[in-house]
Scaffold this active site. Structure first.
Site, mmCIF file in Angstrom:
data_model
loop_
_atom_site.group_PDB
_atom_site.id
_atom_site.type_symbol
_atom_site.label_atom_id
_atom_site.label_comp_id
_atom_site.label_asym_id
_atom_site.label_seq_id
_atom_site.Cartn_x
_atom_site.Cartn_y
_atom_site.Cartn_z
ATOM 1 N N LYS A 108 42.213 40.575 45.183
ATOM 2 C CA LYS A 108 42.684 41.153 43.897
ATOM 3 C C LYS A 108 44.107 41.668 44.062
ATOM 4 O O LYS A 108 44.422 42.811 43.725
ATOM 5 C CB LYS A 108 41.729 42.244 43.419
ATOM 6 C CG LYS A 108 40.314 41.715 43.260
ATOM 7 C CD LYS A 108 39.327 42.750 42.823
ATOM 8 C CE LYS A 108 37.928 42.215 42.707
ATOM 9 N NZ LYS A 108 37.273 41.858 43.976
HETATM 10 O O1 LIG Z 1 34.412 41.967 38.590
HETATM 11 C C1 LIG Z 1 34.211 41.794 39.799
HETATM 12 C C2 LIG Z 1 35.127 41.216 40.638
HETATM 13 C C3 LIG Z 1 34.793 41.010 41.951
HETATM 14 N N1 LIG Z 1 33.590 41.371 42.443
HETATM 15 C C4 LIG Z 1 33.295 41.077 43.861
HETATM 16 O O2 LIG Z 1 32.192 40.151 43.908
HETATM 17 C C5 LIG Z 1 31.286 40.518 44.930
HETATM 18 C C6 LIG Z 1 29.941 40.874 44.337
HETATM 19 O O3 LIG Z 1 29.006 41.213 45.327
HETATM 20 P P1 LIG Z 1 27.411 41.305 45.068
HETATM 21 O O4 LIG Z 1 26.881 41.779 46.374
HETATM 22 O O5 LIG Z 1 26.935 39.930 44.718
HETATM 23 O O6 LIG Z 1 27.210 42.280 43.973
HETATM 24 C C7 LIG Z 1 31.961 41.639 45.701
HETATM 25 O O7 LIG Z 1 32.736 41.041 46.727
HETATM 26 C C8 LIG Z 1 32.891 42.268 44.687
HETATM 27 O O8 LIG Z 1 34.021 42.865 45.288
HETATM 28 C C9 LIG Z 1 32.683 41.946 41.611
HETATM 29 O O9 LIG Z 1 31.556 42.297 42.018
HETATM 30 N N2 LIG Z 1 33.003 42.136 40.306
#
Ligand SMILES: O=c1ccn([C@@H]2O[C@H](COP(=O)(O)O)[C@@H](O)[C@H]2O)c(=O)[nH]1
EC number: 4.1.1.23
Length: 305
Positions: A108
């Protein structure tokens, strides 16, 4: 060389999957039996960290590769271990690339244009070093934050055009507080709609042969209403969708995220895959992650196909 969007479409067709595994591992979540087996008392903590973090994630990648089209590395989980973690990240990126998986760097990033260029050089472009040009990480795509506006995004877009890479701009994120700024009303529209309009503009110059742009958007799985609005603004951009499972996003809602020709989505799952062993799916962590990723892939396909 294929555009990023074409590379995605080919991988989706080949593997019949839109699933991306998020590699978000922390050492304290690695199974005890794995740590006990590989922790070497003859070595210091850092040497053990580097070996265990790499080896656990490498085995996860091996276990899930047939069910996913790619992997998303979340920078935070590597940066927390300082440059030792970055070294592991670099090795894992190369490992995934050798397996022909799509690699997304989720950092990001953004800054004023000169600094943004540095980030872009590192992850999707190339860095000048004396008389050489070096592609240090050479990921397929990365996530960026649009808050600094167009001049902070342009260096990334230019590298996407030049090196056929992809970008995912944060448009409507999955977290509860996304409403704090992203839902503010500006000129009678939500701020996230205004950002989506910009993504449309930035992506116009990098389209692949399937008509999809290489400049996509992040829209959380927890935001199906926003997804419908984003789709009307961005009919031919890929959406990177995090937030299914642990964060509460529902697989059934993924139909609202689909774009042209029922394509245009990639769905990330991190903890539900890398820590699937915690759900006692199988006594072996690799088999647990394999089963979890297979089940996820099939459930998603049953909704979007
Ligand atoms: O809006 C957002 C942007 C990025 N993320 C990222 O995705 C994964 C989600 O992890 P889970 O364990 O599947 O919940 C994580 O790396 C976040 O930094 C997000 O969740 N939402």
């Amino acid at each position: 060389m294929l555009n990023f969007s074409d590379k995605l479409i080919e991988a989706i067709k080949k593997k019949n999957s839109v699933l991306i595994a998020g590699i978000d591992t922390t050492v304290e979540n690695i199974p005890d039996y794995f740590i006990r087996k590989y922790y070497d008392d003859e070595k210091n903590e850092i040497e053990n960290l580097k070996y265990i973090l790499y080896e656990y994630n490498r085995r996860i990648i091996d276990a899930i590769e047939e069910n996913v089209i790619g992997v998303k590395f979340q920078a935070a989980f590597f940066e927390q271990y300082s440059y030792y973690g970055i070294e592991v990240l670099h090795k894992l990126i190369q490992y995934a690339q050798n397996k022909k998986l799509i690699v997304i760097f989720d950092g990001k990033r953004n800054d004023i244009s000169s600094s943004a260029k540095g980030y872009s050089n590192a992850y999707i472009g190339e860095t000048t070093l004396f008389d050489k040009k070096i592609k240090f990480f050479d990921c397929d795509a990365m996530t960026v934050n649009p808050y600094l506006g167009e001049d902070g995004i342009k260096p990334f877009v230019e590298d996407c055009e030049r090196f056929k890479k992809g970008l995912f701009v944060l448009v409507k994120t999955s977290n509860p507080s996304s409403k704090d700024f992203q839902d503010l009303i500006v000129d009678s529209k939500y701020l996230f709609e205004k950002v989506a309009e910009k993504v449309h503009e930035w992506g116009a110059s990098c389209k692949g042969k399937h008509g999809y742009s290489d400049i996509g958007a992040v829209v959380g799985a927890t935001q199906p209403q926003a997804a419908k609005m984003v789709r009307s603004i961005l009919p031919d951009s890929f959406l990177l969708i995090p937030g299914i499972g642990v964060q509460g996003g529902k697989i059934e809602d993924l139909k609202y995220f689909l774009g042209k020709n029922k394509m245009g989505i990639i769905v990330n799952s991190s903890r539900d895959i890398i820590y699937a062993y915690k759900n006692h799916i199988h006594s072996d962590f690799e088999k647990s992650s394999f089963i979890a990723s297979k089940n996820l892939k099939e459930s998603i396909n049953s909704v979007i196909n």
